[in-house]
Design an enzyme around this catalytic site. Sequence first.
Site, PDB file in Angstrom:
ATOM      1  N   THR A 197      14.033 -30.872  77.493  1.00  0.00           N
ATOM      2  CA  THR A 197      15.444 -31.014  77.888  1.00  0.00           C
ATOM      3  C   THR A 197      15.528 -31.811  79.182  1.00  0.00           C
ATOM      4  O   THR A 197      16.323 -32.758  79.305  1.00  0.00           O
ATOM      5  CB  THR A 197      16.091 -29.621  78.066  1.00  0.00           C
ATOM      6  OG1 THR A 197      16.099 -28.972  76.790  1.00  0.00           O
ATOM      7  CG2 THR A 197      17.510 -29.713  78.604  1.00  0.00           C
ATOM      8  N   ASN A 239      14.605 -32.107  64.595  1.00  0.00           N
ATOM      9  CA  ASN A 239      14.219 -30.698  64.724  1.00  0.00           C
ATOM     10  C   ASN A 239      14.904 -29.789  63.714  1.00  0.00           C
ATOM     11  O   ASN A 239      14.484 -28.660  63.512  1.00  0.00           O
ATOM     12  CB  ASN A 239      14.511 -30.199  66.151  1.00  0.00           C
ATOM     13  CG  ASN A 239      15.897 -30.528  66.623  1.00  0.00           C
ATOM     14  OD1 ASN A 239      16.344 -31.671  66.535  1.00  0.00           O
ATOM     15  ND2 ASN A 239      16.609 -29.535  67.117  1.00  0.00           N
ATOM     16  N   GLN A 293       9.128 -33.132  68.170  1.00  0.00           N
ATOM     17  CA  GLN A 293       8.720 -32.535  66.885  1.00  0.00           C
ATOM     18  C   GLN A 293       7.682 -33.393  66.166  1.00  0.00           C
ATOM     19  O   GLN A 293       7.296 -33.071  65.038  1.00  0.00           O
ATOM     20  CB  GLN A 293       9.941 -32.323  65.979  1.00  0.00           C
ATOM     21  CG  GLN A 293      11.012 -31.416  66.559  1.00  0.00           C
ATOM     22  CD  GLN A 293      10.606 -29.932  66.565  1.00  0.00           C
ATOM     23  OE1 GLN A 293       9.583 -29.527  66.011  1.00  0.00           O
ATOM     24  NE2 GLN A 293      11.423 -29.105  67.204  1.00  0.00           N
ATOM     25  N   SER A 310       7.193 -31.692  74.557  1.00  0.00           N
ATOM     26  CA  SER A 310       7.387 -30.315  75.025  1.00  0.00           C
ATOM     27  C   SER A 310       6.212 -29.452  74.584  1.00  0.00           C
ATOM     28  O   SER A 310       5.740 -29.558  73.444  1.00  0.00           O
ATOM     29  CB  SER A 310       8.689 -29.779  74.424  1.00  0.00           C
ATOM     30  OG  SER A 310       8.874 -28.436  74.771  1.00  0.00           O
ATOM     31  N   ALA A 311       5.748 -28.558  75.489  1.00  0.00           N
ATOM     32  CA  ALA A 311       4.549 -27.752  75.196  1.00  0.00           C
ATOM     33  C   ALA A 311       4.788 -26.669  74.142  1.00  0.00           C
ATOM     34  O   ALA A 311       3.909 -26.392  73.330  1.00  0.00           O
ATOM     35  CB  ALA A 311       4.044 -27.111  76.483  1.00  0.00           C
ATOM     36  N   HIS A 312       5.986 -26.055  74.152  1.00  0.00           N
ATOM     37  CA  HIS A 312       6.128 -24.877  73.287  1.00  0.00           C
ATOM     38  C   HIS A 312       6.376 -25.228  71.822  1.00  0.00           C
ATOM     39  O   HIS A 312       6.513 -24.344  70.976  1.00  0.00           O
ATOM     40  CB  HIS A 312       7.206 -23.916  73.826  1.00  0.00           C
ATOM     41  CG  HIS A 312       8.617 -24.359  73.681  1.00  0.00           C
ATOM     42  ND1 HIS A 312       9.526 -23.694  72.889  1.00  0.00           N
ATOM     43  CD2 HIS A 312       9.301 -25.384  74.241  1.00  0.00           C
ATOM     44  CE1 HIS A 312      10.703 -24.288  72.986  1.00  0.00           C
ATOM     45  NE2 HIS A 312      10.593 -25.317  73.801  1.00  0.00           N
ATOM     46  N   THR A 325       7.045 -27.569  93.050  1.00  0.00           N
ATOM     47  CA  THR A 325       5.674 -27.068  92.923  1.00  0.00           C
ATOM     48  C   THR A 325       5.254 -27.062  91.460  1.00  0.00           C
ATOM     49  O   THR A 325       5.979 -26.554  90.603  1.00  0.00           O
ATOM     50  CB  THR A 325       5.584 -25.637  93.506  1.00  0.00           C
ATOM     51  OG1 THR A 325       6.038 -25.697  94.850  1.00  0.00           O
ATOM     52  CG2 THR A 325       4.163 -25.107  93.453  1.00  0.00           C
ATOM     53  N   CYS A 374      19.365 -23.650  69.967  1.00  0.00           N
ATOM     54  CA  CYS A 374      20.355 -23.663  71.051  1.00  0.00           C
ATOM     55  C   CYS A 374      21.775 -23.756  70.516  1.00  0.00           C
ATOM     56  O   CYS A 374      22.700 -23.218  71.097  1.00  0.00           O
ATOM     57  CB  CYS A 374      20.048 -24.790  72.040  1.00  0.00           C
ATOM     58  SG  CYS A 374      19.146 -26.155  71.354  1.00  0.00           S
TER      59      CYS A 374
HETATM   60  N1  PMP Z   1      14.162 -32.254  71.587  1.00  0.00           N
HETATM   61  C1  PMP Z   1      13.901 -31.676  70.408  1.00  0.00           C
HETATM   62  C2  PMP Z   1      13.818 -32.539  69.178  1.00  0.00           C
HETATM   63  C3  PMP Z   1      13.718 -30.297  70.329  1.00  0.00           C
HETATM   64  O1  PMP Z   1      13.470 -29.727  69.151  1.00  0.00           O
HETATM   65  C4  PMP Z   1      13.828 -29.520  71.515  1.00  0.00           C
HETATM   66  C5  PMP Z   1      13.694 -28.019  71.475  1.00  0.00           C
HETATM   67  N2  PMP Z   1      14.688 -27.387  70.710  1.00  0.00           N
HETATM   68  C6  PMP Z   1      14.079 -30.175  72.720  1.00  0.00           C
HETATM   69  C7  PMP Z   1      14.238 -31.538  72.714  1.00  0.00           C
HETATM   70  C8  PMP Z   1      14.176 -29.417  74.004  1.00  0.00           C
HETATM   71  O2  PMP Z   1      12.888 -29.018  74.428  1.00  0.00           O
HETATM   72  P1  PMP Z   1      12.667 -27.890  75.517  1.00  0.00           P
HETATM   73  O3  PMP Z   1      12.863 -26.595  74.795  1.00  0.00           O
HETATM   74  O4  PMP Z   1      11.249 -28.099  75.981  1.00  0.00           O
HETATM   75  O5  PMP Z   1      13.631 -28.095  76.607  1.00  0.00           O
END
Ligand code: PMP
Length: 371
Positions: free
Chosen positions: A70, A146, A174, A192-194, A230, A318
């Site tokens: 994000t 996504n 993705q 993004s890591a998660h 940090t 979201c």
């Molecule tokens: N871009 C895409 C295509 C995503 O799927 C997501 C996560 N829903 C994000 C951006 C945002 O990533 P983050 O959760 O790391 O802020």
Amino acid sequence: MIYLDYAASNPPYPQVTEKMGELMRQNFGNASGIHSMAEKSRLLIRQSRKALADLMGVQPQQVFFTSGATEANNWAVKQAAVSGKRHMLIFAAEHSSVINSARYMAARGFEVTWLRPDGNGVLPVETVENAVRPDTGFLSVQAVNNETGVMQDVKALAAIARKRGVIYHCDGVQSFAHCDQPLKLPDFVSISAHKLGGPAGVGALILRQPERISPFIHGGGQELGYRAGTENTAGIAGFAMAAELAFAEREAEQARLEKLSDYFVSALKELEGRIVLNGEKAPRRAGILNVRFPDISGEELVLKLDRAGICASPGAACASREGKASHVLLSMGLSETQTKNSVRFSFGRDTTKAQLEETVKTIGIILGKGE
Ligand code: PMP
């Protein structure tokens, strides 16, 4: 519990949580210090940056850590001014962090043209080619959606952008470590890591020419002065470790998920002939399926599945809490009802055929088709 919401967040690899716990306990030193623990943090960050750069096919000095995609998307889109031009092309099916950053720019005098995909979610390359004007400075088109898993032609888009002197930002969240797309080509890439087995709250923006860009967060000079704050050393190390693990298994995993996806879609269609896979005819990344049901809202189905211990999602995580119809599906030309009747099932590392059989059976019961 059966977890089918990988596109929202992947479970972290156990090795990653183990390593992060160890680092948080034993190596919590602020990387800006001058003692040996700080030095160790700096080394870990340097190694992680190099590991991610190698996987992306870029140089370490092009990788800037952020708090997630994000933030990376906000940073990228709000850099549109560096092009010196005021017209922006934004894909209508982008993640909300791109869409809302573009709206922010529009409110500040930039002109945004929203690029619509075809009925399968694909943005035709000609649409982009025809939309570029002499005053166009910025293009944002994701690698993989996504909500639907639909893939865009990153290589062709990068070539058009290069030819026409437009900055190309690609949300690679993705795609990175999941499928094979040339993410070293765009000018800016967000990851993004998660979404690949690392921790939430860590991501990166990859910049082809960092010298053209201005800092996003001002403060103590971290990340070469571009993004102060940090560093989340344990998170960054966990990100790199997860990305390496995901990369190593990605081909085998995509093949496995493809088979599981084929099974799931055909079993659902056997259950109820009117079920439709949104974006069925598009090139898609394995493991993200957007399924449209005829007589039930996505939200109702997801809540009933949850009661049966199955996690899925009526669209992006979201947006689903806001209860709004998915802008991604609407952009593909689906009606409001079709959009609301759609559910995203996304699979990953721990998904098994037995789990999907159980899910199909449960959906059958919810739809009144089962025993
Ligand atoms: N871009 C895409 C295509 C995503 O799927 C997501 C996560 N829903 C994000 C951006 C945002 O990533 P983050 O959760 O790391 O802020």
